[in-house]
Scaffold this motif. Structure first.
Motif, PDB file in Angstrom:
ATOM      1  N   GLN A  73       0.610  -1.000  -0.187  1.00 55.46           N
ATOM      2  CA  GLN A  73      -0.160   0.088  -0.442  1.00 55.46           C
ATOM      3  C   GLN A  73       0.619   1.481   0.316  1.00 55.46           C
ATOM      4  N   GLY A  99      -1.761   5.262   3.636  1.00 50.96           N
ATOM      5  CA  GLY A  99      -2.927   4.608   4.647  1.00 50.96           C
ATOM      6  C   GLY A  99      -2.417   3.694   5.333  1.00 50.96           C
ATOM      7  N   TRP A 105      -4.570  -2.023  -2.816  1.00 54.45           N
ATOM      8  CA  TRP A 105      -5.293  -1.358  -2.598  1.00 54.45           C
ATOM      9  C   TRP A 105      -5.634  -0.513  -3.857  1.00 54.45           C
TER      10      TRP A 105
END
Length: 824
Positions: free
Chosen positions: A139, A142, A178
C-alpha cells in the motif's frame, strides 16, 4: 485471518535468507494439518512482467521510477544501464533513500488477480562488501500495509547482497490490493553502494500440468498436450499464443478432445481433497456461446472414465474460467483437458492451471441430533466461512467421510436443519438401530473441516418400492407381447404387477441430477419404472417397463459395432442391477467400481434407435468387458404424445455365459425376500448431445453412479407370498395414496395460503413453519392423528413480515420441506 507470506523458490532461484520466518512456518504447519501431506507443485505458469522499464536501459532513470532522498544523502540514477544508489550517507531508517514505481491502475488490476507472484531482480554492492536493503510491495500511504512482512514488522523483505551481481527472487501470495500501491527499494540503512537491474514482477502459478500455456514459443503446440480423435474431425493449431481447435465436425461432445495424459509423477501428486482449475477460453464471435465438457479424472482404467468436472458454456470473449474440483482418489491413467465437438464452432484455449487448494479449513461444526417417528433431525450450528455442509450416514461409527454415504448437502444461508429417515426395503427387515451421521463444513473452494460425528438410536419405515416376483400368467402375457412385438396398453402392463404396486418414479418430488440442469419440469423429463422378475420360466427373466415423459425425442443412430454402447448420449433409460445382497441394506453396496465373481454388478441401457428399432444393452467394467446387446433379450416400445414407453425382457443367465466367473442371479420365490443394489436413470437429448441425466437413487448425484454401485439404493426382491402393499385401509377400492407435500397456493401469498398434502396411512402429522434463520415461527399441526388420503391446511401469516419461509411436514416415517414467499 489473512496471511501475507514470503516464500523462496529454492529449485529455480537463489534463496534470500530471511530474518524471521514464524508466519511462513505457521502456514506450512497449517497446510500439513489440513492435508496430512505436503504436495509440491511440479510445474509453473509464468505470467507477464508488470514492471515498467525494469531493465534501466540508457543512462537516465525512466519517468516510471520515483526517487525520494534527503538532499546530500545519496545519488540515485541509472548510469551504465543499472539502478544505482551511490554516495550514501547511512541512515537509521532504510526508507530515507528509495526508488520506486507508483503502480498504475493496470498494474494494480493485474495484481488483483491474486495468487502467487514473484519478484526477481539482479543486485550487487561494491567488491568485497555486503549491503542490506529492503524491498517494498504494498500500500502507498494509509497503513502502508506490505507484502513480505512478518509479525515483527521486519523480515522477509530484507535482502543482503555482496559484490557479485546475482539474481534474487521473492515470492508471495497476493490476497489484497489497494487503490494506491508501490513497488520499490529502500536502501539507506548503511553507506554501501547498491546496483539493481532487470526488475521483474509476474504471476507464478503452481500447476499440476506441464506447459499450461500450451503454445511453446510463437507457433508450436506443446508435446505435453494431445489431440484425441480422428484427424478429419478437427484442426489443431497455434493462434497468437493460444491453441485453436477449428474445422470441428459435430458429433458426440467427446469426439474431439484436447487433453494432457498425466504421467506417473503427476498422478502420484494427486491426493483426495479440493483442487482449483483455471483456464482461458473463448469461442467464435459468430457462435456467441459454445458448451464444452471439461475433464479431470480417470482416463478409462477399467472402463469407468470417472470425471470430476462439469460442462462449461464459453462466450465469444476470452475469459478466465474457474472451477472448484474435489478429487476423491487417483488412478494409474488420468487425464485433464477439454471435449469440444458438440457443435462446429471453433474454440481457443490458453493458460490451463490445475492446483491443489492450500487453505486453512473451517472449524468442525457443532451438530445436535434428535429423532421422532423414525425421522432423525440434525441441527447444525453455523461455522464461519462455511458455504455448505455435507451430511454422511452409516449404520456403524465412522470418523472420516469415507466411512459413510453422502445423503445430503445443507446450504449455509438456509435453514440449518437436515431430516433423514431410513426405510427398510421390506417389512420383515424393519428394526431399531443405531444411526451414525457425520457432518463436514466446506468453504466455497471445497476446503473441508474435520468431520463431526453424532449418533442416535432410531426406528425405520418401509420403502414403498420393491421388485416383485410376477405370476406365471403375467410373465406369459409379457413374453407373448414381446415375441409378437405388440406393446401392451399402460393399463394391461400395470395389471401384470401386484395390485397397488408403486413404480420407481423420477419426477419433481424425487430426482437426483447427475449432469445438466435436470430438465425444466415433469413435462420436460420424468419417468416411471415397473420392475419384476420371473421364476416360472427357464432363463431367469427380469421385466422392465418404463413410461418416460420427454417433450423432445432424439434417439441414437443405429450404426457402428455396438450402437447401444454410445446411446447414453441420447434419449434412453439406464439401470444398475447386481446379483448379490449387500451386507447391510442401510449402507448398501461397498463397490466403488464394478466387481465380478461372487458379487457381480451390471449396467443396463435400453431405448429406441433413430431407425425405430430398439435395444437392450448390458455392461460390466471388468473381466471380459461385457458391453453389448444382451442375447435372448428384447425391447419393444411405443412413442406417445408425451414421450415413449419401453418394455424390456432381460435374460440374466446370459451374463454368466459371457462373464464366466460371475454367479447367476438367485431370485426369491414364495415367502422369500432378498435384497439387491439397484438404480435407474433417464437421459435427455434435446438437440445434438445429452443435455441432462437424472437418476432415482438418492445416493447418486456425482455423475458416476453408472459404474459405482455404492451410489445405488438397496431394494427388496420379493417372492409372491411375501408381497405387502401399502394401501388405504379405509377404502380398498380407492387408488392407494402416497406420502407427499405439495407446493402451497397461492404462492407468493398475502396474507394466507393453502398447504396440501397426502398420507399413505393413518398418521400422526406435524406441520411447522420456519423462517430462513431456522427459527420455528408457527406450528399448524402438532402430532395430530389424521387419516390416509388428501388433506388441506390453511396458513394465515398476518403476523409475519414479508420474506421467504419454509414449511415442513412430518408424518410417521415421511418428512419433506418446501419454500414459500410472503409478500405484503
Amino acid at each position: 485471518m489473512r496471511f501475507l507470506i514470503a516464500n523462496f523458490n529454492e529449485q529455480r532461484f537463489n534463496m534470500i535468507k530471511a530474518t524471521n520466518k514464524n508466519v511462513a512456518s505457521l502456514f506450512v504447519m497449517l497446510l500439513m494439518m489440513s492435508f496430512g501431506i505436503s504436495v509440491s507443485a511440479q510445474n509453473t505458469i509464468i505470467g507477464e512482467n508488470i514492471v515498467v522499464d525494469g531493465d534501466f536501459s540508457g543512462d537516465t532513470l525512466s519517468a516510471a521510477w520515483t526517487v525520494e532522498v534527503p538532499v546530500g544523502t545519496a545519488d540515485i540514477g541509472a548510469p551504465s544501464g543499472e539502478l544505482s544508489f551511490t554516495n550514501l550517507v547511512g541512515q537509521s531508517n532504510p526508507w530515507e533513500a528509495q526508488a520506486f514505481q507508483v503502480l498504475s491502475a493496470d498494474q494494480i488490476s493485474a495484481l488483483a488477480k491474486g495468487g502467487n507472484w514473484e519478484l526477481t531482480f539482479d543486485a550487487r554492492t561494491t567488491t568485497d562488501s555486503t549491503k542490506n536493503f529492503h524491498v517494498f510491495l504494498g500500500q502507498n500511504g494509509g497503513d502502508w500495509t506490505r507484502y513480505w512482512q512478518t509479525s515483527g514488522g521486519e523480515g522477509d523483505g530484507d535482502v543482503e547482497v555482496d559484490g557479485e551481481m546475482t539474481t534474487y527472487t521473492l515470492t508471495t501470495n497476493i490476497t489484497q490490493t489497494w487503490d494506491a500501491m508501490k513497488l520499490g527499494f529502500e536502501v539507506a540503512g548503511d553507506a554501501q553502494d547498491l546496483f539493481i537491474d532487470n526488475v521483474v514482477l509476474r504471476r507464478v502459478e503452481d500447476n499440476l500440468l506441464y506447459d499450461g500455456e500450451i503454445v511453446i514459443g510463437e507457433d508450436s503446440l506443446s508435446a505435453a498436450w494431445n489431440p484425441v480423435g480422428d484427424g478429419s474431425l478437427a484442426t489443431y493449431s497455434a493462434d497468437n499464443g493460444e491453441v485453436k481447435i477449428s474445422g470441428i465436425t459435430a458429433g458426440n461432445i467427446f469426439d474431439v478432445q484436447f487433453i494432457q495424459e498425466l504421467d506417473t509423477a503427476q498422478v502420484d501428486s494427486i491426493y483426495a481433497g479440493p483442487y482449483e482449475m483455471f483456464f482461458d477460453a473463448r469461442t467464435s464471435p459468430t457462435a456467441e456461446t459454445k458448451e464444452i465438457q471439461v475433464f479431470f479424472g480417470n482416463n478409462g482404467t477399467g472402463g469407468d472414465w470417472t470425471n470430476w468436472t462439469p460442462r462449461v458454456t464459453l462466450s465469444d470473449t476470452m475469459e478466465t474460467y474457474s472451477l472448484n474440483v474435489t478429487a476423491t482418489q487417483n488412478w494409474p491413467q488420468m487425464k485433464i483437458g477439454f471435449e469440444v465437438s458438440q457443435d462446429t464452432a471453433s474454440v481457443w484455449f490458453d493458460n490451463v492451471i490445475v492446483r491443489r487448494v492450500r487453505d486453512v479449513p473451517p472449524a468442525a461444526p457443532t451438530v445436535g441430533i434428535s429423532t421422532a417417528s423414525g425421522v432423525v433431525t440434525l441441527a447444525i450450528t453455523p461455522v464461519q466461512d462455511a458455504a455448505t455442509y455435507n451430511v454422511y450416514f452409516a449404520d456403524s461409527a465412522f470418523t472420516t467421510s469415507e466411512g459413510g454415504v453422502l445423503v445430503g448437502t445443507v446450504e449455509a444461508d438456509g435453514n440449518l436443519m437436515f431430516d433423514h429417515s431410513t426405510l427398510a426395503p421390506h417389512p420383515t427387515l424393519v428394526e431399531d438401530f443405531m444411526a451414525h451421521y457425520g457432518v463436514v463444513a466446506l468453504k466455497d473452494n471445497g476446503t473441508a473441516s474435520a468431520l463431526t460425528a453424532v449418533s442416535i438410536e432410531t426406528s425405520m419405515g418401509v420403502a414403498p418400492n420393491f421388485i416383485p416376483e410376477l405370476t406365471p400368467s403375467a410373465v406369459g402375457a409379457i413374453l407373448t407381447a414381446v415375441a409378437g412385438d405388440q406393446m401392451p396398453s399402460s393399463e394391461d402392463m400395470a395389471s401384470y404387477f401386484p395390485d397397488g404396486y408403486q413404480p420407481f418414479t423420477i419426477d419433481a418430488n424425487r430426482k437426483t441430477i447427475e449432469s445438466g440442469t435436470g430438465g425444466d419440469d415433469d413435462a420436460d423429463l420424468s419417468a416411471k419404472m415397473w420392475v419384476g422378475f420371473d421364476n416360472s420360466q427357464p432363463g431367469d427373466f427380469m421385466i422392465f417397463y418404463a413410461e418416460i415423459t420427454d417433450d423432445i425425442l432424439v434417439f441414437a443412430p443405429n450404426s457402428g459395432e455396438n450402437p447401444g454402447g454410445a446411446a447414453w448420449n441420447f434419449d434412453t433409460w439406464e439401470g444398475g442391477i447386481a446379483a448379490y445382497s449387500p451386507e447391510s441394506f442401510i449402507n448398501g453396496s461397498d463397490h466403488m467400481d464394478f466387481e465380478t465373481g461372487a458379487e457381480p454388478d451390471y449396467q443396463l441401457r435400453a431405448g429406441y434407435f433413430s431407425d425405430q428399432t430398439l435395444f437392450i444393452n448390458a455392461y460390466t467394467g471388468s473381466g471380459n468387458n461385457f458391453d453389448q446387446a444382451v442375447p435372448n433379450s428384447s425391447t419393444i416400445g411405443e412413442q406417445t404424445d408425451t414421450g415413449y414407453r419401453l418394455l424390456t425382457v432381460l435374460s440374466t443367465v446370459e451374463f454368466s455365459g459371457i462373464e464366466t466367473a460371475n454367479v447367476d442371479f438367485d431370485f426369491p420365490t414364495g415367502s422369500e425376500v432378498s435384497t439387491m443394489p439397484f438404480n435407474f436413470a433417464i437421459n435427455d437429448n434435446d438437440d445434438q448431445a445429452r443435455d441432462t441425466q437424472v437418476s432415482w437413487s438418492s445416493r447418486a448425484g456425482q455423475d458416476d453412479w453408472w459404474n459405482t454401485p455404492a451410489r445405488w439404493e438397496t431394494v427388496a426382491l420379493v417372492g409372491l407370498d411375501a408381497i405387502v402393499i401399502t394401501s388405504n385401509e379405509e377404502d380398498d377400492d380407492a387408488t392407494p395414496f402416497t406420502y407427499s407435500l405439495e407446493q402451497n397456493y397461492p404462492n407468493p401469498f398475502n396474507p394466507s395460503t393453502n398447504i396440501e398434502f397426502t398420507l399413505a396411512n393413518s398418521s400422526n402429522v406435524t406441520l411447522e413453519i420456519y423462517n430462513m434463520l431456522g427459527q420455528r415461527v408457527a406450528t399448524l399441526l402438532d402430532g395430530d392423528k389424521m387419516s390416509a388420503g388428501a388433506h388441506k391446511q390453511l396458513f394465515d401469516a398476518s403476523s409475519l413480515a414479508s420474506g421467504m419461509y419454509l414449511y415442513k411436514l412430518t408424518a410417521d416415517n415421511f418428512t419433506q420441506t418446501r419454500k414459500m414467499m410472503l409478500i405484503k
